[in-house]
Design a protein around this motif. Sequence first.
Motif, PDB file in Angstrom:
ATOM      1  N   ALA A   1       1.857  -0.386  -7.329  1.00  0.00           N
ATOM      2  CA  ALA A   1       2.666   0.548  -6.550  1.00  0.00           C
ATOM      3  C   ALA A   1       4.079   0.645  -7.115  1.00  0.00           C
ATOM      4  O   ALA A   1       4.699   1.704  -7.120  1.00  0.00           O
TER       5      ALA A   1
ATOM      6  N   ARG B   1       6.196   0.243   5.807  1.00  0.00           N
ATOM      7  CA  ARG B   1       5.451  -0.882   5.234  1.00  0.00           C
ATOM      8  C   ARG B   1       3.955  -0.587   5.198  1.00  0.00           C
ATOM      9  O   ARG B   1       3.274  -0.880   4.210  1.00  0.00           O
TER      10      ARG B   1
ATOM     11  N   TRP C   1       3.222   1.985   2.455  1.00  0.00           N
ATOM     12  CA  TRP C   1       3.336   1.345   1.142  1.00  0.00           C
ATOM     13  C   TRP C   1       2.108   0.484   0.850  1.00  0.00           C
ATOM     14  O   TRP C   1       1.605   0.460  -0.279  1.00  0.00           O
TER      15      TRP C   1
ATOM     16  N   VAL D   1       3.759   6.221  -2.302  1.00  0.00           N
ATOM     17  CA  VAL D   1       4.966   5.953  -3.089  1.00  0.00           C
ATOM     18  C   VAL D   1       6.192   6.705  -2.572  1.00  0.00           C
ATOM     19  O   VAL D   1       7.313   6.431  -3.004  1.00  0.00           O
TER      20      VAL D   1
ATOM     21  N   VAL E   1      11.184  -1.715   2.428  1.00  0.00           N
ATOM     22  CA  VAL E   1      10.352  -1.348   1.279  1.00  0.00           C
ATOM     23  C   VAL E   1      11.260  -0.689   0.231  1.00  0.00           C
ATOM     24  O   VAL E   1      11.293   0.541   0.112  1.00  0.00           O
TER      25      VAL E   1
ATOM     26  N   LEU F   1       9.945   2.282  -2.045  1.00  0.00           N
ATOM     27  CA  LEU F   1       9.452   3.538  -1.490  1.00  0.00           C
ATOM     28  C   LEU F   1      10.504   4.635  -1.662  1.00  0.00           C
ATOM     29  O   LEU F   1      11.657   4.464  -1.275  1.00  0.00           O
TER      30      LEU F   1
END
Length: 269
Positions: free
Chosen positions: A3, A101, A104, A109, A134, A137
């Motif tokens: 990711a 969260r 993700w 993304v 995050v 992100l």
Amino acid sequence: MTAEHDVTAFAALHHRRGQPLLLPNAWDHASAAALAARGFAAIATTSLAVAAAAGLPDGRGATREQTLSLALTLGSEPFLLSVDAEDGFADDPDEVAELARQLWSVGVVGINLEDGLGPAARHAAKIAAVKAAVPGLFVNARTDTHWLGDGVEADTLRRLDAYQQAGADGVFVPGLTDPERIGALVRHTDAPLNILYSPTGPTVSQLAGLGVARVSLGSLLYRRALGAALDAVEDIAAGRVPGGTTPSYAEVCAPDRNVSVSSPAKSPG
């Protein structure tokens, strides 16, 4: 690909001078797969379609479950996925961070968060909470000063400044179509500017010339699909052969669902 690497690639698509990210919005697996098969490396969801498909209102915080479900369906697919999450489905920044969260964790993304003309400080707090929870992100911070309000420039700038200071990776001003004002915003903002494409506004090429970094299609494709269905049934009822592109049954049923019709593929990045 992890990711972390995915989001780096997604962010990079916002920093190509003269080549904005043309971001189409899907509403289910079939539409996303069809767009990916046409060469779109990044695809977003559209909250209107998610809400309409469930018989729920858009922009009212009613589709958190449906949004997460669609993200779970699309997050592991071989394209970069950004999710339209309305205002985060909560006023509490911590609750919005928890949503981030979860997104993700299933491979998303990017996230689009709208202020709905609510307090700028509250929206900035949501952005900061998401980036703290995050960091990787990509947060696209939307202000609705032109979409829901009267487009007062001072308010637009004040909100965009607050959202950038809170850590937004990109800023989004849907409803703005005036080239001069778009150009002024590009010059004012440090973060990449996202504009919603309008058939009556500047073309993608013109937006590129203005310095726009991302061009979203929003609910346009979904609404066009509904319109095509209505046109087709009216043609059939009137004894006419429906026009337009029609993927075959076999193409839609293919295991990978990569709909590929006869027109040439494009590579918009």
